[in-house]
Structure formats: structure tokens, C-alpha cells
Design a protein around this motif. Structure first.
Motif, PDB file in Angstrom:
ATOM      1  N   HIS A 239       0.949  -1.221   0.010  1.00  0.00           N
ATOM      2  CA  HIS A 239       0.081   0.106  -0.052  1.00  0.00           C
ATOM      3  C   HIS A 239       0.657   1.414  -0.070  1.00  0.00           C
ATOM      4  CE1 HIS A 239      -3.177  -2.580   0.859  1.00  0.00           C
ATOM      5  NE2 HIS A 239      -2.712  -3.125   2.193  1.00  0.00           N
ATOM      6  N   GLY A 240       0.381   2.169  -0.739  1.00  0.00           N
ATOM      7  CA  GLY A 240       1.231   3.438  -0.972  1.00  0.00           C
ATOM      8  C   GLY A 240       1.007   4.287   0.391  1.00  0.00           C
ATOM      9  N   ASP A 241       1.914   5.022   0.916  1.00  0.00           N
ATOM     10  CA  ASP A 241       1.678   5.915   1.972  1.00  0.00           C
ATOM     11  C   ASP A 241       2.687   6.974   2.136  1.00  0.00           C
ATOM     12  OD1 ASP A 241       3.955   4.727   2.788  1.00  0.00           O
ATOM     13  OD2 ASP A 241       2.960   3.110   4.368  1.00  0.00           O
ATOM     14  N   SER A 242       3.153   7.664   3.138  1.00  0.00           N
ATOM     15  CA  SER A 242       4.160   8.828   3.257  1.00  0.00           C
ATOM     16  C   SER A 242       5.610   8.090   2.802  1.00  0.00           C
ATOM     17  CB  SER A 242       4.239   9.545   4.369  1.00  0.00           C
ATOM     18  OG  SER A 242       4.378   8.502   5.524  1.00  0.00           O
ATOM     19  N   CYS A 243       5.728   6.853   3.198  1.00  0.00           N
ATOM     20  CA  CYS A 243       7.111   6.391   2.815  1.00  0.00           C
ATOM     21  C   CYS A 243       7.128   5.222   1.536  1.00  0.00           C
ATOM     22  CB  CYS A 243       7.561   5.564   4.097  1.00  0.00           C
ATOM     23  SG  CYS A 243       7.621   6.558   5.584  1.00  0.00           S
TER      24      CYS A 243
ATOM     25  N   ASN B 155       2.923  15.353  -6.055  1.00  0.00           N
ATOM     26  CA  ASN B 155       2.517  15.910  -4.953  1.00  0.00           C
ATOM     27  C   ASN B 155       2.715  14.859  -3.796  1.00  0.00           C
ATOM     28  OD1 ASN B 155       1.544  17.423  -3.053  1.00  0.00           O
ATOM     29  ND2 ASN B 155      -0.573  17.427  -3.601  1.00  0.00           N
ATOM     30  N   HIS B 156       3.657  14.687  -2.861  1.00  0.00           N
ATOM     31  CA  HIS B 156       3.820  14.019  -1.771  1.00  0.00           C
ATOM     32  C   HIS B 156       4.796  14.448  -0.894  1.00  0.00           C
ATOM     33  CE1 HIS B 156       7.958  12.625  -3.215  1.00  0.00           C
ATOM     34  NE2 HIS B 156       7.513  12.757  -4.672  1.00  0.00           N
ATOM     35  N   ASN B 157       4.909  14.154   0.371  1.00  0.00           N
ATOM     36  CA  ASN B 157       5.217  14.669   1.519  1.00  0.00           C
ATOM     37  C   ASN B 157       6.810  14.794   1.444  1.00  0.00           C
ATOM     38  OD1 ASN B 157       2.660  14.390   2.784  1.00  0.00           O
ATOM     39  ND2 ASN B 157       3.447  12.519   4.114  1.00  0.00           N
ATOM     40  N   LEU B 158       7.663  13.819   0.711  1.00  0.00           N
ATOM     41  CA  LEU B 158       8.940  14.379   0.616  1.00  0.00           C
ATOM     42  C   LEU B 158       9.266  15.152  -0.507  1.00  0.00           C
ATOM     43  CD1 LEU B 158      10.364  10.488   0.431  1.00  0.00           C
ATOM     44  CD2 LEU B 158      10.389  11.998   2.462  1.00  0.00           C
TER      45      LEU B 158
ATOM     46  N   HIS C  34      14.960  17.393  -5.056  1.00  0.00           N
ATOM     47  CA  HIS C  34      15.748  16.553  -4.477  1.00  0.00           C
ATOM     48  C   HIS C  34      14.989  14.990  -4.047  1.00  0.00           C
ATOM     49  CE1 HIS C  34      18.934  19.407  -4.852  1.00  0.00           C
ATOM     50  NE2 HIS C  34      18.189  20.306  -3.895  1.00  0.00           N
ATOM     51  N   ALA C  35      13.757  15.176  -3.948  1.00  0.00           N
ATOM     52  CA  ALA C  35      13.091  13.949  -3.742  1.00  0.00           C
ATOM     53  C   ALA C  35      12.604  13.501  -4.981  1.00  0.00           C
ATOM     54  CB  ALA C  35      11.743  14.363  -2.851  1.00  0.00           C
TER      55      ALA C  35
END
Length: 287
Positions: A111-115, A135-138, A145-146
Motif C-alpha cells: 500500500h502506498g503511504d508517506s514512505c 505531490n507527496h510529503n517528501l 531532490h526527492a
């Protein structure tokens, strides 16, 4: 003396077997911070497992205290979440038997999540698109750079890294009719972060034009075969004589067959009858 020699030979033969590393576990994945795996297909006993984690920007792996030399096939890894400033860790597990350890195998997340990236695939004739969001947290924390590391390969073969990008990528090196698998992992400053997504596999379809052309050709061939079979069946059943006439070779007498060649004058002599001498019997007397 003989007994001692036999014991030495037996021990020497048994040492390699005892020191052989067990096969690594398979199908390692994490779901809601519970890591599970499948033991290798073997009848070996006394095999234990140790789970390790690695934090962001670190090449070191540490044992999880609750998951050291356990005999079960799962472990709660919630305790590793606060170990990283981003809350993202990498996890792996290895098997162990009699102090000999297998190669470690990293886990993936279903499952996809913040990590772990959320992955969506679109397969078209000649291409495979991996949809990834910018558009993600990193990305909010580290901007460009992410990035994403995209691994792909044919189903059943090892996956290889092909792209590092900040958003969706399209893979062109695919063959129609083959199944390809993809997994994706976050990276920050070129260092892997968190768990990769578990491999997803799709079939590369054929083009619609190619499918329609094949269908049309098949229909035409079937139609032609039917058109040939029906008349042939009719003549074979109801007009067998007609078939004989059609396949019978023509019979024609050459025009010069009845005209005999004329004889030359020297060969035109009348036929002479040769008389044979004979005697007339007038009387027959019995003996």
C-alpha cells in the motif's frame, strides 16, 4: 585405529552440510507495520529469522529487538517508525540455522503511504506508463531532490533500475504480448528512502488495428474455404459423372491416323500366289 579414521571421514563430510547457509525467505512484504514472509521451499528445521531496519541517510542495519532469531513468519515492526526523522525506514529479513545466515532480502509495501509510492500502471501497445504524483510529503520537504526510482523487467526476471525522475515515466522498451513488472521507491539526494512498492505486473496488449486486421483476414479465409467446400460437396454427391468428365483427359484421334501413306510406283506390284505341288489321293486300301 580404523574406527577413528571412519569417524574423521564422517565428520569431514558432515561439516559442509552443517555449515551450508539456509535459503533466504520469500514474498517479504509489510502491511500496517506488520512484516510477513514465506519460508523457502525446504524441509529444513531449526531455522530462525532476524528482521533489521535502516534509517534514512544511513548504510547501517540494526536488529529489531523483538524480531531476533524468531521462529515465526511475521513480526510487528511498529517500533522502527520513530527511528527516522521522516518516519521512513527500510526493512529486511534473513534466515539463520546453526549460526549460519542467509543473504538478507528487503521487504516491500503493498500500500502506498508517506514512505512508499502510490503506483498506477497503464499498458499500451509498445509502451508502459508508470503514473507517479509530484505531490507527496517528501517532495514538499525536499522539492526536486526527492525523486522516484523505477525498476522494471519481464515477469519472472530480476527487476532493474531504469529511471530516476520526479514524476510519471513512460517505458518504451517493451514487447507486445509480454508481461512486465514494475516497482518504485522514493529517493532523497539519491539515497533510497522507505519501503519500495511491491511489484505490479501487466500485459502489454496488441494494437487494435493489428487485432482488427487479423480478424478480417481470418473471416475472409473462412469465407473462401466455405465457398469452395459447398460446390465441391454438391458435385461429389449429386454430379459425380460431371466430375469425371471434368477430370477425364480429352480423347481425340489425330487427323492423319486414317490416311495411309501412298506407295511409290516400284512398290505397286500385284501380289503373286505361289502354288505348292501336291498329289491327289485316288484310293486308300486298308492293311
Amino acid at each position: 585405529m580404523f574406527f577413528i579414521a571412519v569417524c574423521v571421514i564422517y565428520v569431514a563430510a558432515a561439516v559442509p552440510v552443517l555449515s551450508e547457509a539456509p535459503p533466504p525467505p520469500q514474498n517479504i512484504h509489510v502491511d500496517k507495520w506488520v512484516m510477513t514472509w514465506t519460508p523457502a521451499a525446504t524441509e529444513e528445521r531449526n531455522v530462525t529469522y532476524t528482521v533489521q531496519y535502516s534509517s534514512f541517510d544511513s548504510n547501517k542495519w540494526y536488529n529489531i529487538p523483538a524480531c531476533i532469531r524468531i521462529s515465526s513468519n511475521s513480526c510487528d515492526v511498529t517500533s522502527t517508525k520513530p527511528k527516522d526523522e521522516l518516519g521512513c525506514v527500510r526493512l529486511r529479513v534473513r534466515a539463520e540455522r546453526r549460526g549460519v545466515k542467509s543473504n538478507p532480502v528487503e521487504a516491500c509495501s503493498r500500500h502506498g503511504d508517506s514512505c512508499t509510492p502510490e503506483v498506477d500502471l497503464t499498458a499500451l501497445p509498445g509502451s508502459l506508463t508508470v503514473h507517479l504524483s509530484r505531490n507527496h510529503n517528501l517532495a514538499q520537504e525536499y522539492a526536486d531532490h526527492a525523486k522516484y526510482i523505477v525498476y522494471y523487467g519481464r515477469e519472472g526476471e530480476p527487476l532493474e533500475e531504469v529511471y530516476r525522475d520526479v514524476s510519471s515515466v513512460t517505458i518504451r522498451e517493451v514487447e507486445v504480448g509480454q508481461r512486465y513488472c514494475v516497482k518504485v521507491q522514493y529517493t532523497v539526494y539519491d539515497d533510497p528512502v522507505g519501503l519500495p512498492s511491491c511489484p505490479q505486473c501487466v500485459l502489454i496488449p496488441e494494437s487494435k488495428n493489428s487485432t482488427q486486421t487479423s480478424l478480417i483476414v481470418s473471416m475472409v479465409v473462412i469465407f473462401v474455404v466455405i465457398c469452395l467446400i459447398i460446390p465441391m460437396a454438391y458435385f461429389i454427391i449429386y454430379r459425380p459423372g460431371k466430375i469425371k468428365q471434368l477430370i477425364k483427359p480429352p480423347c481425340k484421334i489425330p487427323e492423319d491416323f486414317l490416311h495411309l501413306p501412298e506407295l511409290s510406283p516400284e512398290h505397286r506390284h500385284p501380289m503373286r500366289v505361289v502354288e505348292e505341288p501336291c498329289e491327289v489321293i485316288s484310293l486308300m486300301q486298308p492293311k
